[in-house]
Design a protein around this motif. Sequence first.
Motif, mmCIF file in Angstrom:
data_model
loop_
_atom_site.group_PDB
_atom_site.id
_atom_site.type_symbol
_atom_site.label_atom_id
_atom_site.label_comp_id
_atom_site.label_asym_id
_atom_site.label_seq_id
_atom_site.Cartn_x
_atom_site.Cartn_y
_atom_site.Cartn_z
ATOM 1 N N ARG A 139 0.842 -1.192 0.000
ATOM 2 C CA ARG A 139 0.000 0.000 0.000
ATOM 3 C C ARG A 139 0.877 1.242 0.000
ATOM 4 N N LEU A 140 0.476 2.198 -0.846
ATOM 5 C CA LEU A 140 1.156 3.488 -0.941
ATOM 6 C C LEU A 140 0.116 4.580 -0.725
ATOM 7 N N THR A 141 0.347 5.441 0.248
ATOM 8 C CA THR A 141 -0.534 6.579 0.480
ATOM 9 C C THR A 141 0.329 7.829 0.483
ATOM 10 N N ARG A 142 0.014 8.755 -0.401
ATOM 11 C CA ARG A 142 0.878 9.934 -0.515
ATOM 12 C C ARG A 142 0.096 11.154 -0.990
ATOM 13 N N LEU A 143 0.645 12.300 -0.644
ATOM 14 C CA LEU A 143 0.149 13.578 -1.129
ATOM 15 C C LEU A 143 0.957 13.924 -2.375
ATOM 16 N N ARG A 144 0.285 14.078 -3.511
ATOM 17 C CA ARG A 144 0.975 14.378 -4.757
ATOM 18 C C ARG A 144 1.010 15.890 -4.974
ATOM 19 N N THR A 145 2.168 16.378 -5.391
ATOM 20 C CA THR A 145 2.358 17.815 -5.576
ATOM 21 C C THR A 145 2.851 18.118 -6.984
ATOM 22 N N ALA A 146 2.599 19.341 -7.414
ATOM 23 C CA ALA A 146 3.114 19.863 -8.678
ATOM 24 C C ALA A 146 3.708 21.234 -8.393
ATOM 25 N N ASN A 147 5.000 21.388 -8.663
ATOM 26 C CA ASN A 147 5.707 22.629 -8.295
ATOM 27 C C ASN A 147 5.480 22.961 -6.827
ATOM 28 N N ASP A 148 5.526 21.911 -5.992
ATOM 29 C CA ASP A 148 5.395 22.014 -4.529
ATOM 30 C C ASP A 148 3.994 22.372 -4.061
ATOM 31 N N MET A 149 3.026 22.431 -4.979
ATOM 32 C CA MET A 149 1.645 22.698 -4.585
ATOM 33 C C MET A 149 0.897 21.382 -4.426
ATOM 34 N N PRO A 150 0.156 21.182 -3.324
ATOM 35 C CA PRO A 150 -0.618 19.943 -3.168
ATOM 36 C C PRO A 150 -1.735 19.874 -4.196
ATOM 37 N N ILE A 151 -1.821 18.739 -4.893
ATOM 38 C CA ILE A 151 -2.797 18.569 -5.965
ATOM 39 C C ILE A 151 -3.752 17.419 -5.681
ATOM 40 N N ALA A 152 -3.237 16.302 -5.156
ATOM 41 C CA ALA A 152 -4.077 15.118 -5.007
ATOM 42 C C ALA A 152 -3.608 14.265 -3.839
ATOM 43 N N LEU A 153 -4.552 13.540 -3.255
ATOM 44 C CA LEU A 153 -4.264 12.489 -2.286
ATOM 45 C C LEU A 153 -4.463 11.163 -2.989
ATOM 46 N N GLU A 154 -3.450 10.315 -2.939
ATOM 47 C CA GLU A 154 -3.464 9.083 -3.725
ATOM 48 C C GLU A 154 -3.247 7.884 -2.809
ATOM 49 N N ARG A 155 -4.124 6.882 -2.915
ATOM 50 C CA ARG A 155 -4.008 5.640 -2.164
ATOM 51 C C ARG A 155 -3.999 4.484 -3.157
ATOM 52 N N THR A 156 -2.919 3.693 -3.148
ATOM 53 C CA THR A 156 -2.718 2.644 -4.138
ATOM 54 C C THR A 156 -2.415 1.326 -3.450
ATOM 55 N N SER A 157 -2.993 0.229 -3.979
ATOM 56 C CA SER A 157 -2.724 -1.124 -3.474
ATOM 57 C C SER A 157 -2.298 -2.005 -4.637
ATOM 58 N N LEU A 158 -1.233 -2.803 -4.412
ATOM 59 C CA LEU A 158 -0.724 -3.727 -5.424
ATOM 60 C C LEU A 158 -0.375 -5.059 -4.753
ATOM 61 N N PRO A 159 -0.429 -6.185 -5.495
ATOM 62 C CA PRO A 159 0.033 -7.459 -4.931
ATOM 63 C C PRO A 159 1.515 -7.382 -4.578
ATOM 64 N N ASP A 160 1.912 -8.123 -3.542
ATOM 65 C CA ASP A 160 3.296 -8.016 -3.084
ATOM 66 C C ASP A 160 4.298 -8.603 -4.072
ATOM 67 N N ASP A 161 3.863 -9.516 -4.974
ATOM 68 C CA ASP A 161 4.814 -10.023 -5.959
ATOM 69 C C ASP A 161 5.051 -9.024 -7.082
ATOM 70 N N ILE A 162 4.131 -8.076 -7.262
ATOM 71 C CA ILE A 162 4.336 -7.009 -8.243
ATOM 72 C C ILE A 162 5.154 -5.881 -7.632
ATOM 73 N N LEU A 163 4.899 -5.566 -6.368
ATOM 74 C CA LEU A 163 5.677 -4.538 -5.677
ATOM 75 C C LEU A 163 6.128 -5.096 -4.327
ATOM 76 N N PRO A 164 7.245 -5.836 -4.313
ATOM 77 C CA PRO A 164 7.704 -6.438 -3.051
ATOM 78 C C PRO A 164 8.365 -5.458 -2.100
ATOM 79 N N ASP A 165 8.773 -4.286 -2.592
ATOM 80 C CA ASP A 165 9.503 -3.324 -1.761
ATOM 81 C C ASP A 165 8.903 -1.926 -1.921
ATOM 82 N N PRO A 166 7.778 -1.644 -1.261
ATOM 83 C CA PRO A 166 7.163 -0.312 -1.394
ATOM 84 C C PRO A 166 8.081 0.818 -0.969
ATOM 85 N N ASP A 167 8.983 0.559 -0.008
ATOM 86 C CA ASP A 167 9.881 1.609 0.462
ATOM 87 C C ASP A 167 10.884 2.031 -0.603
#
Length: 249
Positions: A139-167
């Motif tokens: 799971r990835l939860t982040r505030l997305r910015t453009a030119n340092d301005m907050p634009i979107a809140l994004e929450r993403t889930s992927l299987p662990d074999d597709i993304l084994p290292d979220p960090d």
Amino acid sequence: MDDALPLADLQNARGGPLYLKLKNMIEHAVVSGRLKHGDALPAERDIADAAAISRVTVRKAIDDLVDQGLLVRRRGSGTFVVKPVPRMQQTLNRLTSFSEDMRRRGMVPGSRWLDRGLFHPTPEETMTLGLAGNARVARLTRLRTANDMPIALERTSLPDDILPDPDGIENSLYQALSQRSIRPMRANQRICAVLLKDEETELLGVPLGSAALSVQRIAYLDTGRVMEVSTALYRSDAYDLVAELTIGS
């Protein structure tokens, strides 16, 4: 703050009622750049004392500027300047990442990580992602910015074999996946209007009670396997979603 807001001169300023004079003074300070995005206004009591006006007058001027989207109140923190955000259009007939979309506009994409890691999946994640009984979900939860301005809140889930290292994700998820030859080939998106929660408005820097565009995406690999489910909350004052339609035969 005296240079940005010469409150002692308010009584002698032109512009009608006192609340309107104060509103115009603050608005001019923002437009001229003397007050910048993220700057905090003095407390209403301090403004009233410095300008020799009532707190009711101060409150009305600030209320009007909050309604205009030029100021935002943050519970327990105060009132802050919100820099106007240029409106952006995103077409719905092309599958792109947020980072790619911002770079295409000549803007610098960025992220502020709120949470990421490997977790036990929820029943909904297990069903949508088609996970086995012992699989975990990235799971990835982040505030997305453009030119340092907050634009979107994004929450993403992927299987662990597709993304084994979220960090290991620095900025662009799709770019990191493409380095492992993992690319989404198609996606289904569901778009609706939602009211932001108080903590979401604070992260996005918009007034309490603001609306957002909720974009829910399910992305698929070329094999037909679901590789990602995500929900992004886009600022409605910054984003327009555009679709090209053709007449069927």
